[in-house]
Design a protein around this motif. Structure first.
Motif, PDB file in Angstrom:
ATOM      1  N   LEU A 192     -40.243 -73.594 -56.238  1.00 26.60           N
ATOM      2  CA  LEU A 192     -39.196 -73.262 -56.477  1.00 26.60           C
ATOM      3  C   LEU A 192     -38.790 -74.661 -57.293  1.00 26.60           C
ATOM      4  CD1 LEU A 192     -38.449 -69.927 -58.335  1.00 26.60           C
ATOM      5  CD2 LEU A 192     -37.160 -70.083 -55.655  1.00 26.60           C
ATOM      6  N   SER A 193     -38.308 -74.160 -58.076  1.00 29.03           N
ATOM      7  CA  SER A 193     -37.767 -75.952 -58.631  1.00 29.03           C
ATOM      8  C   SER A 193     -36.110 -75.641 -58.663  1.00 29.03           C
ATOM      9  CB  SER A 193     -37.449 -76.302 -59.440  1.00 29.03           C
ATOM     10  OG  SER A 193     -36.682 -77.206 -60.363  1.00 29.03           O
ATOM     11  N   PRO A 194     -35.732 -76.291 -57.255  1.00 31.67           N
ATOM     12  CA  PRO A 194     -33.728 -75.971 -57.262  1.00 31.67           C
ATOM     13  C   PRO A 194     -33.529 -76.420 -57.862  1.00 31.67           C
ATOM     14  CG  PRO A 194     -35.661 -78.463 -55.903  1.00 31.67           C
ATOM     15  CD  PRO A 194     -36.377 -77.706 -56.999  1.00 31.67           C
ATOM     16  N   LYS A 195     -33.362 -77.125 -59.361  1.00 38.59           N
ATOM     17  CA  LYS A 195     -32.959 -77.110 -60.351  1.00 38.59           C
ATOM     18  C   LYS A 195     -32.975 -75.400 -60.610  1.00 38.59           C
ATOM     19  CE  LYS A 195     -32.973 -78.465 -65.523  1.00 38.59           C
ATOM     20  NZ  LYS A 195     -32.448 -76.828 -66.113  1.00 38.59           N
ATOM     21  N   LEU A 196     -33.062 -74.316 -60.798  1.00 38.22           N
ATOM     22  CA  LEU A 196     -32.748 -73.339 -60.918  1.00 38.22           C
ATOM     23  C   LEU A 196     -31.640 -73.176 -59.798  1.00 38.22           C
ATOM     24  CD1 LEU A 196     -36.477 -70.918 -59.697  1.00 38.22           C
ATOM     25  CD2 LEU A 196     -35.017 -71.390 -61.833  1.00 38.22           C
ATOM     26  N   LEU A 211     -40.693 -60.163 -55.566  1.00 38.38           N
ATOM     27  CA  LEU A 211     -41.053 -61.482 -56.419  1.00 38.38           C
ATOM     28  C   LEU A 211     -40.879 -62.206 -57.046  1.00 38.38           C
ATOM     29  CD1 LEU A 211     -43.956 -62.802 -56.326  1.00 38.38           C
ATOM     30  CD2 LEU A 211     -44.917 -61.243 -58.501  1.00 38.38           C
ATOM     31  N   ILE A 212     -39.996 -63.727 -56.487  1.00 37.69           N
ATOM     32  CA  ILE A 212     -40.103 -64.388 -57.913  1.00 37.69           C
ATOM     33  C   ILE A 212     -40.757 -64.986 -58.827  1.00 37.69           C
ATOM     34  CG2 ILE A 212     -38.290 -66.343 -57.568  1.00 37.69           C
ATOM     35  CD1 ILE A 212     -36.867 -65.602 -55.545  1.00 37.69           C
ATOM     36  N   GLN A 213     -41.325 -65.078 -58.235  1.00 43.44           N
ATOM     37  CA  GLN A 213     -42.991 -65.699 -58.840  1.00 43.44           C
ATOM     38  C   GLN A 213     -44.102 -65.621 -58.379  1.00 43.44           C
ATOM     39  OE1 GLN A 213     -41.433 -70.355 -60.394  1.00 43.44           O
ATOM     40  NE2 GLN A 213     -43.015 -70.511 -58.944  1.00 43.44           N
ATOM     41  N   GLU A 214     -44.806 -65.418 -59.510  1.00 44.80           N
ATOM     42  CA  GLU A 214     -46.563 -65.401 -59.049  1.00 44.80           C
ATOM     43  C   GLU A 214     -47.224 -66.978 -58.587  1.00 44.80           C
ATOM     44  OE1 GLU A 214     -49.108 -63.290 -61.459  1.00 44.80           O
ATOM     45  OE2 GLU A 214     -47.489 -60.965 -61.386  1.00 44.80           O
ATOM     46  N   GLY A 215     -47.885 -67.088 -57.560  1.00 49.66           N
ATOM     47  CA  GLY A 215     -48.399 -68.341 -57.267  1.00 49.66           C
ATOM     48  C   GLY A 215     -49.967 -67.989 -56.996  1.00 49.66           C
ATOM     49  N   GLN A 216     -50.430 -69.490 -55.853  1.00 42.32           N
ATOM     50  CA  GLN A 216     -51.395 -69.755 -55.756  1.00 42.32           C
ATOM     51  C   GLN A 216     -51.423 -70.837 -54.254  1.00 42.32           C
ATOM     52  OE1 GLN A 216     -54.983 -69.954 -58.385  1.00 42.32           O
ATOM     53  NE2 GLN A 216     -56.257 -69.386 -56.991  1.00 42.32           N
ATOM     54  N   ILE A 217     -52.329 -70.384 -53.651  1.00 40.34           N
ATOM     55  CA  ILE A 217     -52.324 -70.959 -52.677  1.00 40.34           C
ATOM     56  C   ILE A 217     -53.673 -72.518 -52.923  1.00 40.34           C
ATOM     57  CG2 ILE A 217     -52.722 -71.828 -50.250  1.00 40.34           C
ATOM     58  CD1 ILE A 217     -52.247 -68.592 -49.189  1.00 40.34           C
ATOM     59  N   TYR A 218     -52.771 -73.648 -52.845  1.00 39.02           N
ATOM     60  CA  TYR A 218     -53.641 -74.811 -52.814  1.00 39.02           C
ATOM     61  C   TYR A 218     -53.946 -76.010 -52.093  1.00 39.02           C
ATOM     62  CZ  TYR A 218     -52.511 -74.214 -57.694  1.00 39.02           C
ATOM     63  OH  TYR A 218     -52.730 -73.817 -58.972  1.00 39.02           O
ATOM     64  N   THR A 265     -43.317 -66.961 -54.310  1.00 43.18           N
ATOM     65  CA  THR A 265     -42.747 -66.630 -53.699  1.00 43.18           C
ATOM     66  C   THR A 265     -41.589 -65.765 -54.441  1.00 43.18           C
ATOM     67  OG1 THR A 265     -43.209 -69.298 -54.656  1.00 43.18           O
ATOM     68  CG2 THR A 265     -40.417 -68.199 -54.129  1.00 43.18           C
ATOM     69  N   TYR A 266     -41.526 -65.565 -52.595  1.00 42.99           N
ATOM     70  CA  TYR A 266     -40.073 -64.352 -52.683  1.00 42.99           C
ATOM     71  C   TYR A 266     -38.581 -64.507 -52.127  1.00 42.99           C
ATOM     72  CZ  TYR A 266     -44.845 -61.969 -53.304  1.00 42.99           C
ATOM     73  OH  TYR A 266     -46.168 -61.239 -53.321  1.00 42.99           O
ATOM     74  N   VAL A 267     -37.999 -63.441 -52.040  1.00 42.83           N
ATOM     75  CA  VAL A 267     -36.745 -63.573 -51.471  1.00 42.83           C
ATOM     76  C   VAL A 267     -37.086 -61.820 -50.884  1.00 42.83           C
ATOM     77  CG1 VAL A 267     -35.685 -62.003 -53.214  1.00 42.83           C
ATOM     78  CG2 VAL A 267     -34.583 -62.690 -52.156  1.00 42.83           C
ATOM     79  N   ILE A 268     -36.710 -61.937 -49.867  1.00 43.62           N
ATOM     80  CA  ILE A 268     -37.314 -61.267 -48.698  1.00 43.62           C
ATOM     81  C   ILE A 268     -35.470 -60.736 -48.422  1.00 43.62           C
ATOM     82  CG2 ILE A 268     -38.518 -61.594 -47.880  1.00 43.62           C
ATOM     83  CD1 ILE A 268     -37.899 -62.411 -45.786  1.00 43.62           C
ATOM     84  N   LYS A 269     -35.201 -59.555 -47.770  1.00 47.85           N
ATOM     85  CA  LYS A 269     -33.656 -58.747 -47.612  1.00 47.85           C
ATOM     86  C   LYS A 269     -33.781 -58.123 -46.333  1.00 47.85           C
ATOM     87  CE  LYS A 269     -33.407 -57.450 -51.268  1.00 47.85           C
ATOM     88  NZ  LYS A 269     -34.353 -57.616 -51.758  1.00 47.85           N
ATOM     89  N   ASP A 328     -31.719 -61.241 -58.974  1.00 47.19           N
ATOM     90  CA  ASP A 328     -32.019 -60.687 -60.548  1.00 47.19           C
ATOM     91  C   ASP A 328     -32.322 -62.440 -61.542  1.00 47.19           C
ATOM     92  OD1 ASP A 328     -31.930 -58.767 -60.135  1.00 47.19           O
ATOM     93  OD2 ASP A 328     -30.096 -57.336 -61.418  1.00 47.19           O
ATOM     94  N   TYR A 329     -31.472 -63.296 -61.277  1.00 50.68           N
ATOM     95  CA  TYR A 329     -31.361 -64.799 -62.307  1.00 50.68           C
ATOM     96  C   TYR A 329     -32.685 -65.751 -61.334  1.00 50.68           C
ATOM     97  CZ  TYR A 329     -28.986 -68.304 -63.825  1.00 50.68           C
ATOM     98  OH  TYR A 329     -29.923 -70.374 -64.683  1.00 50.68           O
ATOM     99  N   LEU A 330     -32.992 -65.702 -59.993  1.00 48.61           N
ATOM    100  CA  LEU A 330     -34.204 -66.391 -59.966  1.00 48.61           C
ATOM    101  C   LEU A 330     -35.017 -65.500 -60.352  1.00 48.61           C
ATOM    102  CD1 LEU A 330     -33.324 -67.095 -56.337  1.00 48.61           C
ATOM    103  CD2 LEU A 330     -33.141 -68.338 -57.855  1.00 48.61           C
ATOM    104  N   VAL A 331     -35.548 -64.469 -60.055  1.00 48.83           N
ATOM    105  CA  VAL A 331     -36.834 -63.386 -61.310  1.00 48.83           C
ATOM    106  C   VAL A 331     -36.612 -63.876 -62.286  1.00 48.83           C
ATOM    107  CG1 VAL A 331     -37.705 -60.589 -61.581  1.00 48.83           C
ATOM    108  CG2 VAL A 331     -36.963 -62.174 -59.764  1.00 48.83           C
TER     109      VAL A 331
END
Length: 299
Positions: free
Chosen positions: A105-109, A160-167, A268-272, A287-290
């Motif tokens: 998840l880019s720190p630029k966000l 869910l902020i961003q779908e991804g994959q394990i590499y 990448t998830y945000v959890i609460k 919401d901004y990150l999503v």
């Protein structure tokens, strides 16, 4: 007697007219008259001489006015100061981030968010995934950011902020490098290094391997990506890597392959903490990150 009593008294003293003072104070004439009479009772004497056409301060009222004016002015200044400090005070959001999550998840966000919402201060702590969950449970932080799967975070509320994959990163001298992608069975007895069980990626991978009776040779826990990279480059082990690594790997001896896990979602998830409603500011960040995360990857 409180500051409201003195404010009313000063307003009436300045105008010597109940109706005008009531308009300035945005209250009714009757309410102001009642307040002044109650103040006189508290003082034990009249503050005004009343006749049919006008008001006039009594000697006691004149002396009281001299003392009341600086008190009212001082309190007004104090209120203005507190109000300004309140406006200037930043709202803090404490965030726990799993190690390596910022690679996906880019720190630029976060830089852009802080630029757009300067009144909100973001306080980060990068820790193991297990510690992120512990801090969420204890409410030491309001939100956590993790690379994870729904089955690993089902005890929490999550977005869910961003779908991804394990590499995996693999030496090109390793026969596995000839594959287009990996499945758990491919890694049976394969030496590999990772953060260990404190990482959701590791624990999920090991669970999926054991489901198909595949047992990778997990022989080193390291938090140093340079150690893992060197071991991969020298064909001593394989290791996990993140999506950003795919775009930045410059070592010609390393190949990056996706891991295919059936019926498993990774991202990448945000959890609460379950059942706890986030503050409006935390909800704004989520919401901004999503909204922005996938745009960032696409660009």
């Amino acid at each position: 007697m409180d500051i409201k009593d003195l404010r009313y008294f000063v307003a009436v003293s300045n105008t010597l007219n109940i109706t005008k003072a009531a308009r300035q104070l945005f209250i009714s004439r009757q309410a102001l008259s009642k307040s002044i009479r109650e103040l006189e009772k508290k003082c034990g004497t009249d503050l005004f001489i009343r006749d049919k056409s006008r008001l006039e301060l009594t000697p006691f009222g004149k002396n009281m006015l001299k003392k009341a004016i600086p008190l009212v002015q001082g309190f007004n200044e104090f209120e203005e100061y507190i109000d300004q400090q309140s406006k200037n005070k930043k709202i803090r959001i404490r965030i726990a981030i799993g190690l390596g999550t910022l690679n996906a998840l880019s720190p630029k966000l976060f830089v852009d968010f802080k630029r757009n919402y300067p009144e909100i201060e973001l306080i980060f702590e990068e820790i193991f995934d297990t510690d992120v969950k512990r801090m969420i449970e204890s409410q030491e932080v309001e939100i956590g950011l993790l690379g994870s799967s729904p089955e690993k975070i089902e005890d929490y509320d999550y977005d869910l902020i961003q779908e991804g994959q394990i590499y995996f990163q693999i030496s090109k001298d390793n026969p596995l490098a000839n594959l287009e992608y990996l499945v758990p069975a491919d890694l049976h007895k394969q030496p590999f290094v990772s953060l260990g069980d404190v990482c959701d990626m590791h624990s999920l991978f090991m669970e999926k391997c054991h489901e198909v009776h595949s047992y990778p040779d997990f022989f080193l826990v390291t938090h140093d990506s340079n150690v893992a990279n060197n071991m991969v480059a020298n064909n001593l082990a394989v290791s996990f890597c993140h999506i950003q690594t795919i775009n930045s790997v410059a070592n010609p001896s390393i190949r990056v392959l996706p891991l295919h896990l059936e019926n498993t979602t990774w991202g990448t998830y945000v959890i609460k903490k379950k059942g706890v409603v986030p503050t409006p500011e935390a909800r704004l960040l989520i919401d901004y990150l999503v909204e922005k995360a996938n745009l960032s990857i696409c660009s």
